[in-house]
Design an enzyme around this catalytic site. Structure first.
Site, PDB file in Angstrom:
ATOM      1  N   HIS A  25     -75.890 -90.282 -14.555  1.00  0.00           N
ATOM      2  CA  HIS A  25     -74.877 -88.996 -13.960  1.00  0.00           C
ATOM      3  C   HIS A  25     -74.527 -88.380 -15.423  1.00  0.00           C
ATOM      4  O   HIS A  25     -74.204 -87.231 -15.381  1.00  0.00           O
ATOM      5  CB  HIS A  25     -73.809 -89.785 -13.686  1.00  0.00           C
ATOM      6  CG  HIS A  25     -73.954 -90.221 -12.300  1.00  0.00           C
ATOM      7  ND1 HIS A  25     -74.651 -89.584 -11.316  1.00  0.00           N
ATOM      8  CD2 HIS A  25     -73.133 -91.415 -11.763  1.00  0.00           C
ATOM      9  CE1 HIS A  25     -74.581 -90.357 -10.056  1.00  0.00           C
ATOM     10  NE2 HIS A  25     -73.744 -91.291 -10.480  1.00  0.00           N
TER      11      HIS A  25
ATOM     12  N   GLU B 266    -100.253 -82.945  -7.681  1.00  0.00           N
ATOM     13  CA  GLU B 266     -99.907 -83.808  -8.696  1.00  0.00           C
ATOM     14  C   GLU B 266    -100.232 -85.363  -8.290  1.00  0.00           C
ATOM     15  O   GLU B 266     -99.964 -86.035  -9.159  1.00  0.00           O
ATOM     16  CB  GLU B 266     -98.068 -83.978  -8.223  1.00  0.00           C
ATOM     17  CG  GLU B 266     -97.443 -84.278  -6.989  1.00  0.00           C
ATOM     18  CD  GLU B 266     -96.141 -84.271  -6.603  1.00  0.00           C
ATOM     19  OE1 GLU B 266     -95.343 -84.442  -7.592  1.00  0.00           O
ATOM     20  OE2 GLU B 266     -95.634 -83.980  -5.601  1.00  0.00           O
TER      21      GLU B 266
ATOM     22  N   ASP C 103     -95.639 -86.147 -12.208  1.00  0.00           N
ATOM     23  CA  ASP C 103     -96.358 -87.141 -11.524  1.00  0.00           C
ATOM     24  C   ASP C 103     -97.846 -87.148 -11.894  1.00  0.00           C
ATOM     25  O   ASP C 103     -98.506 -88.305 -11.947  1.00  0.00           O
ATOM     26  CB  ASP C 103     -96.253 -87.066  -9.997  1.00  0.00           C
ATOM     27  CG  ASP C 103     -94.795 -87.730  -9.284  1.00  0.00           C
ATOM     28  OD1 ASP C 103     -94.803 -88.954  -9.772  1.00  0.00           O
ATOM     29  OD2 ASP C 103     -94.325 -87.090  -8.568  1.00  0.00           O
TER      30      ASP C 103
ATOM     31  N   CYS D  27     -94.523 -76.770 -12.217  1.00  0.00           N
ATOM     32  CA  CYS D  27     -92.990 -77.028 -11.868  1.00  0.00           C
ATOM     33  C   CYS D  27     -92.773 -78.440 -12.535  1.00  0.00           C
ATOM     34  O   CYS D  27     -91.511 -78.833 -12.527  1.00  0.00           O
ATOM     35  CB  CYS D  27     -92.579 -76.903 -10.663  1.00  0.00           C
ATOM     36  SG  CYS D  27     -93.339 -78.275  -9.322  1.00  0.00           S
TER      37      CYS D  27
HETATM   38  C1  PEP Z   1     -93.472 -83.486 -10.465  1.00  0.00           C
HETATM   39  O1  PEP Z   1     -94.141 -84.585 -10.322  1.00  0.00           O
HETATM   40  O2  PEP Z   1     -94.009 -82.805 -11.666  1.00  0.00           O
HETATM   41  C2  PEP Z   1     -92.250 -82.818  -9.906  1.00  0.00           C
HETATM   42  C3  PEP Z   1     -91.926 -81.624 -10.187  1.00  0.00           C
HETATM   43  O3  PEP Z   1     -91.735 -83.387  -9.012  1.00  0.00           O
HETATM   44  P1  PEP Z   1     -90.734 -84.690  -9.166  1.00  0.00           P
HETATM   45  O4  PEP Z   1     -90.476 -84.622 -10.734  1.00  0.00           O
HETATM   46  O5  PEP Z   1     -89.598 -84.272  -8.282  1.00  0.00           O
HETATM   47  O6  PEP Z   1     -91.505 -85.829  -8.735  1.00  0.00           O
HETATM   48 MG    MG Z   2     -93.504 -85.213  -8.290  1.00  0.00          MG
END
Ligand code: PEP
Ligand code: MG
Length: 564
Positions: free
Chosen positions: A183, A425, A449, A496
């Site tokens: 947090h 991913e 991921d 992302c």
């Molecule tokens: C990822 O896996 O790169 C991603 C952006 O999703 P998360 O981090 O929410 O798994």
């Molecule tokens: Mg992910």
């Protein structure tokens, strides 16, 4: 020294928040009836305090204030309260009984291999501390009205502390415990206050009034610095502020290389309220809206209307730029108790994300209907997470078609320009990205991921953290293939995962042809500045050279040389 979790230089005097004493009075002098009354009074006062804090936090932090809802629920938790009343019957004081109850349940949660549950342990302890302070007649730690500027040093900062503190006077946070996802770390980044967590013994070594300096990026901390060190850090701080001011001048600029290649630099958000930060930092849209927040910290599924309002708010805030909203990515490290998902021995490889949505289709359809209804308020992209193969894309699209047909029959307007894409991913999806590209409008590469699945390195396991690398040639070759395959089918490709904001990787990703980079809002302008200093043709020439290298270390070193 600790873990730098929120960048910036802090220089100032320490204010050390003391823990409650460990030798609580155990045996009660009152009768059981009186101790029960003390407990009831304490519960109602603390609940009232938390409700007030929540109102204050809502104004400052928007949806992040939901953390406090979880705390209010703790004061009503039947199981915990039955345990505590049982202890009162045994003759314990209310404070000792609360302490025992809180520790019992917090330890249970803290030992679960799940980040979300560990955070709940912190909530229970936070409420417990508040109750014990009340019972002992101690003052609550009050960061709301500070008389002078200071660096807060604490064992752990509680959500109620961070939510209500006097932001003007807090120069930084230092805590003994916590990690990148705690947090404190998340709050510090949201509030843009420099922070270090995990110093282990900061509160025993640092005294209130001690002069200190720290770097919230590197985690370096110096107590009672010499004149010389102070000078160095003051200069760093000044530089930091100048950099921020310079970057602000790029806010309205496009993200374009010296030779005219334009890309999109977007932000990742967790709640509609985060759009404010995205806009403040010049993001050209949202590349990933993680919708899990709508489903967490509650007992029932969010309604279609509630979701619609959240998506509409984000779309309106970012219009005319696009908002890519990811459908529910539950499971893995994100657990939602009321869905009743079974405990699994390999949650990251288990029943999660699109797999849940394709089996519990009503949940999925409700979310898709809310998204489609919101689509007329801006430029929407719908993104499916954890796609491993073609069948999943087709099934998801079939449910989307049903949602669209239902809305059409109900006479509800839907934008004709909604883009539908997938996260890449999982390695199998990357490998068949030529096939998948024919079925969707865009790809967004989720390196967080993709790295763990490609290299078989659990992204949460600190013990093997050094093996978790975005520079691994296996990962980078996959990324390159995905971009190439996307472009062959004429679709755009974004990223992302955290790697998109890594300044050492940006030149390579640019050279590979990545069209969109989506990252934390605070990294957006730095990325735009870097892109503006690069020559696209030159970065393209680097790609084969880098991809021929054999190790992550070699690649990282070569990239660092190129980005400086
Ligand atoms: C990822 O896996 O790169 C991603 C952006 O999703 P998360 O981090 O929410 O798994
Ligand atoms: Mg992910």
């Amino acid at each position: 020294m600790g873990i730098g979790v929120s960048p910036g230089i802090a220089i100032g005097k320490a204010l050390v928040l003391k823990e409650i004493p460990s030798n609580l009075p155990k045996q009660s002098y009152h009768n059981n009836e009186e101790e029960n009354q003390r407990l009831d009074k304490c519960l109602s006062t603390v609940r009232h305090q938390l409700e007030n804090i929540r109102v204050e936090a809502e104004a400052k932090l928007g949806d992040m204030a939901q953390i406090l809802d979880a705390q209010i629920l703790v004061t009503q938790d039947e199981e915990l309260l039955t345990f505590v009343r049982g202890k009162l019957k045994e003759g314990l004081t209310a404070e000792a009984a609360v302490y025992d109850g809180v520790e019992f349940y917090a330890n249970l949660l803290a030992n679960m291999d799940n980040d979300y549950m560990r955070e709940r342990a912190a909530d229970i302890r936070d409420v417990g501390q508040r109750m014990i302070r009340h019972l002992l007649g101690l003052e609550q730690s009050n960061l709301t009205h500070l008389t002078e500027s200071c660096i807060i040093v604490a064992h752990d900062l509680t959500p109620s502390d961070t939510a209500t503190m006097d932001q003007e006077r807090v120069l930084g946070f230092v805590t003994d415990i916590g990690g990148r996802t705690s947090h404190t770390a998340i709050m510090a980044r949201t509030l843009e206050i420099p922070a270090i967590v995990g110093t282990v013994d900061g509160t025993s070594i640092i005294k209130t009034g001690d002069m200190m300096v720290f770097d919230g990026e590197s985690g370096e901390l110096i107590l009672n610095p010499s004149e010389e060190t102070l000078k160095v850090y003051s200069a760093k701080q000044k530089q930091d502020r100048e950099n921020k001011a310079r970057l602000q001048t790029l806010k309205e600029q496009p993200s374009m290389t010296l030779d005219g290649r334009k890309v999109i630099v977007a932000a990742n958000i967790g709640t509609p309220k985060d759009c404010e930060g995205a806009l403040k930092h010049g993001a050209e849209g949202v590349g990933l809206f993680r919708t899990e927040f709508l489903y967490l910290n509650r007992d029932t599924l969010p309604s279609e209307e509630e979701q619609f309002q959240a998506y509409k708010a984000a779309l309106e805030a970012m219009a005319p730029n696009s908002v890519i909203i990811r459908t529910l990515d539950v499971g893995g490290d994100k657990e939602i108790p009321y869905l009743g998902l079974a405990k699994e021995s390999n949650p990251f490889l288990g029943y999660r994300a699109i797999r849940v949505c394709l089996r519990q289709t009503e949940i999925f359809k409700t979310q898709l209907r809310a998204l489609l209804r919101a689509s007329v308020y801006g430029k929407l992209g719908i993104m499916y997470p954890m796609i491993s193969g073609l069948a999943e894309v087709r099934q998801a699209n079939a449910i989307l078609a049903v949602a669209k047909a239902e809305l059409a029959a109900e006479g509800i307007a839907v934008s004709p320009d909604v883009e539908v894409g997938i996260m890449i991913e999982i390695p199998s999806a990357a490998v068949i990205s030529d096939i998948l590209a024919k079925e969707v409008d865009f790809f967004s590469i989720g390196t967080n991921d993709l790295i763990q699945y490609t290299t078989a390195v659990d992204r949460l396991n600190e013990n093997i953290a050094s093996l978790y690398s975005p520079y691994h040639p296996g990962v980078l070759r996959l990324v390159q293939k995905v971009i190439e395959n996307g472009h062959k089918s004429g679709i755009w490709v974004g990223m992302c995962g955290e790697a998109a904001g890594d300044t050492a990787l940006i030149p390579l990703l640019l050279g590979m042809g990545l069209d969109e980079f989506s990252m934390s809002a605070i990294s957006v302008l730095k990325a735009r500045e870097l892109i503006g200093q690069l020559n696209y043709a030159e970065t393209q020439a680097w790609v084969p050279e880098i991809l021929a290298m054999g190790t992550a270390e070699e690649i990282k070193e070569a990239l660092l040389l190129k980005s400086t």
